[in-house]
Design a protein around this motif. Structure first.
Motif, PDB file in Angstrom:
ATOM      1  N   HIS A 122       0.875  -1.167   0.000  1.00 27.12           N
ATOM      2  CA  HIS A 122       0.000   0.000   0.000  1.00 27.12           C
ATOM      3  C   HIS A 122       0.915   1.220   0.000  1.00 27.12           C
ATOM      4  N   CYS A 174      -4.728   5.722  -0.015  1.00 22.50           N
ATOM      5  CA  CYS A 174      -3.794   4.694  -0.456  1.00 22.50           C
ATOM      6  C   CYS A 174      -3.433   5.011  -1.896  1.00 22.50           C
ATOM      7  N   LYS A 230      -1.401   3.005  -3.924  1.00 16.03           N
ATOM      8  CA  LYS A 230      -0.961   1.830  -4.692  1.00 16.03           C
ATOM      9  C   LYS A 230      -2.235   1.049  -4.997  1.00 16.03           C
ATOM     10  N   CYS A 258      -4.187  -1.604  -4.750  1.00 16.16           N
ATOM     11  CA  CYS A 258      -3.948  -2.753  -3.887  1.00 16.16           C
ATOM     12  C   CYS A 258      -5.090  -3.759  -3.931  1.00 16.16           C
ATOM     13  N   HIS A 264      -9.522  -0.468  -3.460  1.00 17.28           N
ATOM     14  CA  HIS A 264      -8.405   0.463  -3.249  1.00 17.28           C
ATOM     15  C   HIS A 264      -8.866   1.921  -3.285  1.00 17.28           C
ATOM     16  N   MET A 272      -9.919   3.421   0.012  1.00 18.93           N
ATOM     17  CA  MET A 272      -9.098   3.183   1.195  1.00 18.93           C
ATOM     18  C   MET A 272      -8.576   4.522   1.704  1.00 18.93           C
TER      19      MET A 272
END
Ligand code: CU
Length: 369
Positions: A240, A311, A313, A315, A319, A322
């Motif tokens: 992350h 976040c 990345k 993920c 995501h 997040m």
């Protein structure tokens, strides 16, 4: 879907026009039917170069005018202005060089277009020219790189000077948890293998570690303004990236290791809401939301600015959502808030007394973000 269909139709229309011009050309009885470009072809292409130049300048101005408002507002951390000036100077240099070289490139393309009987001037090398176009980029780039390295070293220097608060950011698919180091300002040992959901030990803290007892686990990050924060990042599952755009901060969260980032927030959430760029963005967004509300659509509640931890990345499937709210407040407000929070030790004590309740608490905590 409609956009895609429109694009397909446009492409097909373009192909049809192109084919029709070809048929039209073939049907013309031309005196000169050569594949070699003549003076008038060259002239047309020369003018097209100018048209293209106007197009790229036009689209640049259009983008600045239209999309400039989507840039981030003023940095809300101490190091943020260094980062922003480095970015600004790099972009200004690139922009000036790009604007000049494109103009020269297209102008010379037009000026020295093919003309019957004209011969190209050819010379193998020119020491002075080569010296100039080597030395200028060398100086400019060396300057930017040295300045960049200096800024990078300053930003990435995570140390214990100036009495920082220590906060862990714990990433997992798909939420964030923060852990304050408590009164001793030392984070207790933790490991994913020690996670015990039945006892609400969601971060895998080592219950036998004395430093862990006063740690405070929360789902909303509160920071006192003007106080340095040392973040320690962990991840439970995949890569992350803890991204706090308003503070110009980002650090990967890697399973199996602890990464660090440090910054000092300089504006409280309240102060940032007064920032003209932020206020304008809130106003724009709420206008759109009011329109949605009038139509009875979702996501139409008025929005208020808050700092966020995102976040950065990709993920997994959630995501995009997040995130965790960050509240920067005065030292007094922060002290009052942290005093209300239960420590890990208190939660574990309760868990021993009656574990059924704490599982419920964990669920509300996870769902509340
Ligand atoms: Cu993530």
């Amino acid at each position: 879907m409609t956009t895609l269909l429109t694009l397909v139709v446009l492409a097909l229309v373009a192909i049809a026009i192109w084919q029709m011009t070809k048929i039209f050309e073939l049907s013309q009885l031309k005196a000169e039917n050569s594949q070699i470009a003549n003076d008038s072809d060259n002239k047309t292409n020369g003018y097209l170069l100018f048209a293209f130049l106007i197009f790229i300048y036009g689209i640049t101005i259009f983008s600045f005018w239209n999309y400039g408002k989507y840039l981030l507002p003023e940095a809300a951390s101490e190091h943020g202005s260094d980062y922003d000036s480095l970015m600004l100077v790099s972009m200004v240099i690139i922009f000036i060089v790009q604007t000049l070289t494109q103009a020269l490139l297209h102008y010379f393309g037009y000026k020295y277009r093919g003309v019957k009987g004209r011969k190209a001037l050819f010379f193998a090398d020119n020491d002075r020219l080569e010296f100039i176009w080597t030395i200028i980029p060398v100086i400019v780039l060396a300057g930017l790189i040295l300045w960049g390295l200096y800024t990078w070293t300053n930003i990435m220097d995570v140390n214990d000077e100036d009495d920082p608060i220590v906060v862990e950011l714990y990433a997992q698919q798909f939420n964030w948890t923060a852990r304050y180091a408590g009164d001793d300002n030392v984070l207790g040992k933790a490991n994913v293998r020690m996670i015990d959901i039945n006892k609400a030990n969601v971060l895998g803290l080592d219950e036998s570690d004395t430093y862990a007892a006063d740690d405070i686990i929360v789902k909303e990050l509160h920071l006192p303004v003007g106080r340095k924060v040392n973040f320690k990042m962990r991840s439970q599952d995949v890569l992350h990236s803890a991204y706090m755009p308003h503070f110009r901060a980002q650090m990967n969260c890697v399973p199996g290791m602890i990464t660090e980032f440090s910054f000092t927030p300089i504006y409280t959430t309240e102060e940032m809401r007064q920032n003209p760029d932020v206020a304008a963005k809130v106003k724009r967004t709420n206008e759109i939301r009011a329109e949605r509300a009038a139509k009875g659509e979702d996501n139409s509640d008025p929005w208020e600015f808050d700092y966020v931890l995102l976040c950065n990345k990709i993920c997994g499937k959630s995501h995009y959502n997040m995130q965790m709210k960050i509240i920067v407040e005065t030292q007094e407000e922060y002290d009052a808030w942290i005093a209300e929070q239960k420590t890990f030790g208190q939660n574990m004590g309760q868990a021993d007394a009656g574990s059924a309740n704490d599982f419920g608490k964990l669920e509300t905590a996870t769902a509340s973000h």
